[in-house]
Design a protein around this motif. Structure first.
Motif, PDB file in Angstrom:
ATOM      1  N   GLN A   1       0.841  -1.202   0.000  1.00 43.26           N
ATOM      2  CA  GLN A   1       0.000   0.000   0.000  1.00 43.26           C
ATOM      3  C   GLN A   1       0.874   1.249   0.000  1.00 43.26           C
ATOM      4  N   ASP A   2       0.541   2.174  -0.880  1.00 49.23           N
ATOM      5  CA  ASP A   2       1.274   3.436  -1.004  1.00 49.23           C
ATOM      6  C   ASP A   2       0.252   4.564  -0.971  1.00 49.23           C
ATOM      7  N   THR A   3       0.336   5.438   0.031  1.00 48.99           N
ATOM      8  CA  THR A   3      -0.610   6.550   0.188  1.00 48.99           C
ATOM      9  C   THR A   3       0.146   7.854   0.133  1.00 48.99           C
ATOM     10  N   ARG A   4      -0.349   8.774  -0.721  1.00 54.88           N
ATOM     11  CA  ARG A   4       0.332  10.055  -0.838  1.00 54.88           C
ATOM     12  C   ARG A   4      -0.666  11.155  -1.189  1.00 54.88           C
TER      13      ARG A   4
ATOM     14  N   ASN B   1      -6.443   1.882  -7.339  1.00 53.26           N
ATOM     15  CA  ASN B   1      -6.040   3.269  -7.115  1.00 53.26           C
ATOM     16  C   ASN B   1      -7.271   4.031  -6.617  1.00 53.26           C
ATOM     17  N   ILE B   2      -7.225   4.480  -5.368  1.00 51.53           N
ATOM     18  CA  ILE B   2      -8.377   5.152  -4.750  1.00 51.53           C
ATOM     19  C   ILE B   2      -8.044   6.627  -4.543  1.00 51.53           C
ATOM     20  N   LEU B   3      -8.868   7.507  -5.086  1.00 55.55           N
ATOM     21  CA  LEU B   3      -8.709   8.952  -4.926  1.00 55.55           C
ATOM     22  C   LEU B   3      -9.816   9.477  -4.032  1.00 55.55           C
ATOM     23  N   ASP B   4      -9.435  10.225  -2.961  1.00 58.07           N
ATOM     24  CA  ASP B   4     -10.473  10.806  -2.110  1.00 58.07           C
ATOM     25  C   ASP B   4     -10.710  12.263  -2.491  1.00 58.07           C
TER      26      ASP B   4
ATOM     27  N   GLY C   1      -7.716  14.850  -2.551  1.00 52.75           N
ATOM     28  CA  GLY C   1      -6.581  14.630  -3.433  1.00 52.75           C
ATOM     29  C   GLY C   1      -5.621  13.557  -2.963  1.00 52.75           C
ATOM     30  N   THR C   2      -5.952  12.869  -1.882  1.00 53.94           N
ATOM     31  CA  THR C   2      -5.099  11.782  -1.403  1.00 53.94           C
ATOM     32  C   THR C   2      -5.321  10.537  -2.258  1.00 53.94           C
ATOM     33  N   ILE C   3      -4.213   9.936  -2.679  1.00 54.28           N
ATOM     34  CA  ILE C   3      -4.276   8.741  -3.513  1.00 54.28           C
ATOM     35  C   ILE C   3      -3.713   7.553  -2.731  1.00 54.28           C
ATOM     36  N   THR C   4      -4.494   6.492  -2.662  1.00 57.69           N
ATOM     37  CA  THR C   4      -4.047   5.245  -2.043  1.00 57.69           C
ATOM     38  C   THR C   4      -3.982   4.179  -3.123  1.00 57.69           C
ATOM     39  N   VAL C   5      -2.805   3.589  -3.290  1.00 54.07           N
ATOM     40  CA  VAL C   5      -2.612   2.543  -4.287  1.00 54.07           C
ATOM     41  C   VAL C   5      -2.348   1.222  -3.566  1.00 54.07           C
ATOM     42  N   LEU C   6      -3.149   0.222  -3.870  1.00 55.57           N
ATOM     43  CA  LEU C   6      -2.976  -1.132  -3.341  1.00 55.57           C
ATOM     44  C   LEU C   6      -2.570  -2.043  -4.493  1.00 55.57           C
TER      45      LEU C   6
END
Length: 211
Positions: free
Chosen positions: A34-37, A165-168, A171-176
């Motif tokens: 998981q990468d969140t940025r 790829n989840i965008l909230d 603007g936070t992006i979480t990639v699983l």
């Protein structure tokens, strides 16, 4: 001879075969990274672990074990959904029904439906698959969600999700990213052997918070 281009598959067709594959599963195991940025998160956050899902007679169970950067355990036995955080020394327990409102979890546990819950579209211009065996679709919730603006799925030719790829809305992006995917390896496992997978006893002194 001219290079043959890959046949373009309609986003709705990709979603349909994906739904059919996951509806037919009884169990699913995988490792995840998981990468969140984003501006709201500060420094990018990375985590990894393994997950397991199991469905039987309409009841979905799951467990996510985060091994890095610190231990977290998220699990549901179909009745309760619990979240253990080692760094906080807390475990939060809620009714499992709260997962029904989380569109990502609900799909994996068998209560979600892509066509019912999302508008299915082609991916945004910024999304390109470097692997020709993966196709990308964009999911936009039909009912506005507080946590999710849109989701992109990377789907393999055997109709498995390899990346999310989840965008909230901030603007936070979480990639699983998923690897070592195993389908139905628990299908014939006895209830006695399955039970420990979806329970967790926190260390002594952990604060238990029931919601």
């Amino acid at each position: 001879c001219p290079v043959q281009s890959r046949e373009i598959e309609a986003p709705e067709d990709i979603a349909a075969r994906l739904q059919l594959r996951y509806d037919g599963m009884k169990s699913l195991l995988f490792n995840f990274f998981q990468d969140t940025r984003g501006e709201m998160t500060g420094k990018p956050r990375k985590a990894s672990g393994k997950a397991v899902f199991y469905k039987n007679e309409g009841i979905g169970k799951m467990r996510w074990d985060y091994s890095t950067p610190e231990q977290q355990v998220l699990f549901s036995d179909g009745v309760h959904f619990s979240m253990y955080f080692s760094n906080l020394e807390q475990m939060i327990i809620s009714p499992a029904a709260v997962l029904d409102s989380d569109l990502t979890y609900s799909f994996f546990t068998g209560t979600g439906n892509l066509v019912r819950d999302f508008y299915i579209q082609a991916p945004g211009e910024e999304f390109r698959s470097e692997d020709e065996s993966l196709q990308i679709i964009k999911l936009t919730p039909r009912t506005p969600q507080s946590q999710v603006q849109d989701i992109h799925l990377w789907v393999s030719t055997d109709s498995l999700i390899r990346r999310i790829n989840i965008l909230d809305h901030f603007g936070t992006i979480t990639v699983l990213s998923f690897s070592d995917i195993q389908v139905d390896t628990l299908a014939e496992t006895s209830p006695e052997k399955l039970a420990p997978l979806f329970t967790f006893t926190p260390p002594a002194g952990t604060e238990i918070i029931k919601q």
